[in-house]
Design an enzyme around this catalytic site. Sequence first.
Site, short mmCIF file in Angstrom:
data_model
loop_
_atom_site.label_atom_id
_atom_site.label_comp_id
_atom_site.label_asym_id
_atom_site.label_seq_id
_atom_site.Cartn_x
_atom_site.Cartn_y
_atom_site.Cartn_z
N HIS A 140 0.73 -1.34 0.03
CA HIS A 140 0.17 0.02 -0.14
C HIS A 140 0.98 1.19 0.10
CE1 HIS A 140 -1.57 3.30 2.73
NE2 HIS A 140 -2.55 3.26 1.77
N GLY A 200 -18.79 11.33 1.92
CA GLY A 200 -19.67 10.76 0.74
C GLY A 200 -18.85 10.41 -0.44
N VAL A 204 -0.22 9.14 -0.76
CA VAL A 204 0.33 10.62 -0.83
C VAL A 204 -0.74 11.62 -1.09
CG1 VAL A 204 2.70 10.18 -1.08
CG2 VAL A 204 1.02 10.47 -3.11
#
Length: 284
Positions: free
Chosen positions: A88, A242, A91
Site C-alpha cells: 500500500h 460521501g 500520498v
Amino acid sequence: MVGQLAAIDGKNFLPDAWQRPEGGGGLSCVIEDGGVFERGGVNFSHVSGKTLPLSATASRPQLAGRRWDALGLSLVLHPRNPYAPTVHMNVRFFIAHAVGDATPPVWWFGGGMDLTPYYGFADDAVHFHRACRDALAPFGPDVHPHYKQWCDEYFYLKHRSEPRGIGGIFFDDLNTPDFATCFQLQQSVGDHFLDAYVPILERRNGLAYGERERDWQAYRRGRYVEFNLVWDRGTLFGLQSGGRTESILMSMPPVVKWRYDWHPAADSPEAVLMSDFLIAKNWL
C-alpha cells in the site's frame, strides 16, 4: 506508474473516471484477475466539500465547519502468489479553507507506504525498509526513525493486538518547515515506491505454491480487511465525506477467509511470520 505496473502484470489497468456531486472527482485505474495481480488499483482524487467530516476534525475541532479540498494518490496491490506481499502507498494533501479574514487556511500533507507479507523473507523486509529510509534521507536523520515508528503504531489492529504487516513509513499533519519542503518529501515517498516494491515482487512471484499457501493468504487477508474497515482514517474519511464507495473499497482483497480462534501449527512457516515478522522491529 500505472503503465509500469501493467507491464509487470501483462494486463492493462482499466481507467474509470468519476465525478463527485458535492465537488471534484478522480480517476480509478483498476486491475482484476491479472497475470500477477489478483486485484490492484491506483486512485487519483481531487475532491472538495462544504463541511469537514468528523474523521478530519476529531483531532482538529477548531476546523469544524470549514470548506475543504483533498488531493491524493492511493495505491494497493494484491498479488495472487501468496509469497508475494500486498503493498500500500498513499500520498495526500489537505486544506481547510479560510473563514473570512480572521481565520487563515490550514493545510497539511500525509501518506507513506507499508508492506504486508504472508510469508516472511528477511531480505525483502530489509530491502523495503531501506528504500523507505532512502526516500526520507534528504530531510534529516531523525525523519525516517520517527515515521517508521509512526507506521508501526498506526497499522496496528488494536482489537487483535497485532500489526497488519511489517510496516514501512507513515506520516500525517505535515506542514513544517514550509510548503516546498513538505511537497518535496511527499514527492520523494512517491518516487521511491517502485524501487521499494518491484524487486520484492520479482523475487517472489515465480515461487511455486499450493492450496495451503493460498488458504493462509486468504486468512491473513482478513486482517487487512479488518484494519481498513475498523481503523483506517482514510477509509473512514472517504465514507464519511460521501466519497465514491467503489474507489474507496478498491483496496479490499478479492478472496478472504475468517476462522474462529484459529492458530497456525508451531514452527510452521505461517507461525514464523507471526513470531518473527509481525512485530515492531528495526530491520536496518
